[in-house]
Design an enzyme around this catalytic site. Structure first.
Site, mmCIF file in Angstrom:
data_model
loop_
_atom_site.group_PDB
_atom_site.id
_atom_site.type_symbol
_atom_site.label_atom_id
_atom_site.label_comp_id
_atom_site.label_asym_id
_atom_site.label_seq_id
_atom_site.Cartn_x
_atom_site.Cartn_y
_atom_site.Cartn_z
ATOM 1 N N TYR A 60 -14.666 10.149 -1.309
ATOM 2 C CA TYR A 60 -13.687 9.762 -2.331
ATOM 3 C C TYR A 60 -13.788 10.629 -3.574
ATOM 4 O O TYR A 60 -12.849 10.712 -4.369
ATOM 5 C CB TYR A 60 -13.853 8.286 -2.705
ATOM 6 C CG TYR A 60 -13.308 7.347 -1.662
ATOM 7 C CD1 TYR A 60 -11.965 6.994 -1.641
ATOM 8 C CD2 TYR A 60 -14.129 6.825 -0.671
ATOM 9 C CE1 TYR A 60 -11.453 6.144 -0.679
ATOM 10 C CE2 TYR A 60 -13.641 5.978 0.303
ATOM 11 C CZ TYR A 60 -12.303 5.641 0.300
ATOM 12 O OH TYR A 60 -11.804 4.810 1.267
ATOM 13 N N ASN B 283 -10.660 -4.440 -0.690
ATOM 14 C CA ASN B 283 -10.617 -3.361 -1.679
ATOM 15 C C ASN B 283 -9.675 -3.666 -2.836
ATOM 16 O O ASN B 283 -8.727 -4.440 -2.673
ATOM 17 C CB ASN B 283 -10.173 -2.056 -0.994
ATOM 18 C CG ASN B 283 -11.320 -1.348 -0.327
ATOM 19 O OD1 ASN B 283 -12.424 -1.312 -0.855
ATOM 20 N ND2 ASN B 283 -11.074 -0.775 0.840
ATOM 21 N N HIS C 24 -16.916 3.440 -4.005
ATOM 22 C CA HIS C 24 -16.042 4.590 -3.813
ATOM 23 C C HIS C 24 -16.248 5.671 -4.881
ATOM 24 O O HIS C 24 -15.377 6.509 -5.093
ATOM 25 C CB HIS C 24 -14.566 4.165 -3.757
ATOM 26 C CG HIS C 24 -14.218 3.484 -2.483
ATOM 27 N ND1 HIS C 24 -12.927 3.131 -2.144
ATOM 28 C CD2 HIS C 24 -14.995 3.059 -1.445
ATOM 29 C CE1 HIS C 24 -12.928 2.534 -0.960
ATOM 30 N NE2 HIS C 24 -14.179 2.475 -0.523
ATOM 31 N N ARG D 131 0.840 -1.208 0.000
ATOM 32 C CA ARG D 131 0.000 0.000 0.000
ATOM 33 C C ARG D 131 0.873 1.257 0.000
ATOM 34 O O ARG D 131 0.562 2.242 -0.684
ATOM 35 C CB ARG D 131 -0.916 0.005 1.221
ATOM 36 C CG ARG D 131 -1.722 1.288 1.337
ATOM 37 C CD ARG D 131 -2.729 1.269 2.474
ATOM 38 N NE ARG D 131 -3.474 2.527 2.490
ATOM 39 C CZ ARG D 131 -4.537 2.764 3.230
ATOM 40 N NH1 ARG D 131 -5.011 1.817 4.030
ATOM 41 N NH2 ARG D 131 -5.157 3.929 3.194
ATOM 42 N N CYS E 194 -19.063 -2.339 1.435
ATOM 43 C CA CYS E 194 -18.118 -1.296 1.813
ATOM 44 C C CYS E 194 -18.619 -0.637 3.081
ATOM 45 O O CYS E 194 -19.812 -0.702 3.403
ATOM 46 C CB CYS E 194 -18.029 -0.275 0.672
ATOM 47 S SG CYS E 194 -16.904 1.105 0.988
#
Length: 436
Positions: free
Chosen positions: A253, A152, A203, A98, A173
């Site tokens: 987002y 995700n 998102h 990440r 989510c």
């Protein structure tokens, strides 16, 4: 769905810091959803965390006095065999991956984020093949199981499963349940008394109505003093005139799309000062696991809510409960489009309110789909579908096409150079792209 002897549930990624929340949910709903066996599964790299969080789970169940067996295992197939539900909450490459997903795009002048843009694509390329491998185990060992995915990027993963497996799968989510809690808290009512209408994909959604006891409160919520945000996205304010003209509440987002320059500047400065969100999460997780080690701890600690994905597990337990009990309540889920949006493919994964029955979710067509959101939804969905194809085939050309079609990628030349760097940085997790 009915299992008189109790359910078997396998949690893939059981060493996650979220696990105490899902265990708490199982305990609270045990009388109406009795779980006989709870299997927490992880990989060797996550064994240390699995043992810490797994032992906390056992203490929680013991305190509750329930006949629920908690198994800790590195054997995924053993856990999946004859399971009624399989939940997936994995992070391929762990937090180090990440960190790269966030850092490298910033170097090229682009948004570096875990689930959207170049970083989101790289996470999908690592994750989709692993999830599909899990699906092959489910097809063989638990063909009647439901797979509930909140790995995700959830929308991409859910769509990939629908296209490339026979597994009964639903994506979810924490964004919708967080908004529902916010709406209920704002008006001092229970969650059962609120019903937001969500339009979009994972998102990338807008709230186009916000009912409280049957009355739409959207106009009040568009007041700039009631802005809604989240811990894992910068708290930069929306322009109040823009928000009013939008006539919908954008998910946080969408700041990456509507406020790209400001968000990029904020990310760049954060990277220089204290690191990106990956570093923040790493510090939070370290603190959480120190708490989890305490043998006197027998419940989910309050600090878990500070983790960016709070209430993911609550959403998963709610969905499992409704499927098992044919509850026919309304939840916001990632499901196949069918004919809900005529401007997106039928097999596209969308995020929409659904009635949850014992046979699965039934999507509810939104009352309002603003014209001005359709173009952005179509563009991002094109990127998502190309990303799935690239993940399955390992085709670098398709991966470049995916980036080129993403609204947050302004230059194909820069995208190409960035793509090759990111692929190389993830070589160990991308066998499809490095076939001899």
């Amino acid at each position: 769905m009915s299992n008189q002897s109790g359910l078997k549930v396998a949690v893939i990624g059981g060493g996650s810091s979220y696990t105490p929340e899902i265990v708490e949910g199982f305990i609270q709903k045990y009388s109406e959803m009795p779980i006989r066996e709870l299997w927490l599964v992880d990989i060797e790299e996550g064994q240390h965390k699995l043992e810490i969080v797994g032992n906390l789970a056992k203490r929680m169940v013991k305190k509750a006095g329930l006949p629920m067996e908690v198994h800790l295992s590195l054997n995924r197939r053993e856990a999946i065999r004859d399971a009624d539900f399989v939940t997936t909450q994995i992070r391929v490459g762990l937090l180090e991956a990440r960190k790269r997903d966030e850092h490298i795009p910033i170097k090229y002048g682009m948004i570096g984020q875990e689930t959207t843009g170049p970083g989101g694509m790289m996470k999908a390329l690592r994750t989709v093949p692993v999830i599909l491998d899990i699906c092959r185990d489910i097809e063989e060992l638990a063909p009647n199981a439901w797979m509930l995915n909140f790995t995700n990027p959830a929308g991409i993963v859910t769509e990939a499963v629908a296209k490339h497996s026979k597994v009964r799968s639903i994506g979810l989510c924490n964004s919708p349940i967080n908004f529902q809690k916010y709406l209920a808290k704002t008006y001092g009512v229970s969650q059962k008394e609120v019903l937001p209408e969500f339009v979009g994909i994972n998102h990338l959604h807008w709230v186009t109505a916000a009912y409280v006891n049957g009355e739409d409160k959207l106009d009040e919520l568009l007041d700039p003093n009631k802005q809604y945000s989240a811990k894992n996205v910068s708290a930069l304010d929306w322009d109040p005139e823009f928000l009013q003209s939008l006539r919908a509440i954008p998910t946080y987002y969408l700041k990456y799309y509507y406020m790209t320059n400001e968000m990029y500047k904020d990310m760049s400065e954060s990277l220089e000062k204290s690191g990106t969100r990956a570093e923040v999460v790493s510090r939070v997780e370290k603190e959480l696991f120190e708490l989890y080690k305490d043998e006197n701890l027998q419940e989910k600690p309050k600090q878990l809510e500070q983790r960016g994905g709070a209430y993911y597990s609550e959403a998963a337990v709610n969905l499992m409960y409704s499927l098992y009990n044919d509850a026919r309540d309304i939840q916001t889920l990632n499901v196949a489009n069918g004919g809900i949006y005529d401007f997106l493919p039928a097999d596209a994964s969308i995020e929409v309110n659904c009635v949850v029955t014992g046979h699965g979710p039934l999507p509810i067509p939104p009352v309002t789909v603003p014209e001005h959101v359709k173009g952005l939804l179509h563009a991002v969905k094109t990127y998502e579908q190309l990303t799935i194809e690239a993940a399955v085939t390992g085709d670098r050309g398709i991966a470049l096409q995916a980036l080129a079609h993403h609204p947050l990628v302004p230059s194909v030349n820069a995208a190409k150079e960035m793509l090759f760097e990111m692929l190389e940085a993830n070589r160990n997790y991308l066998p499809n792209f490095f076939k001899s």
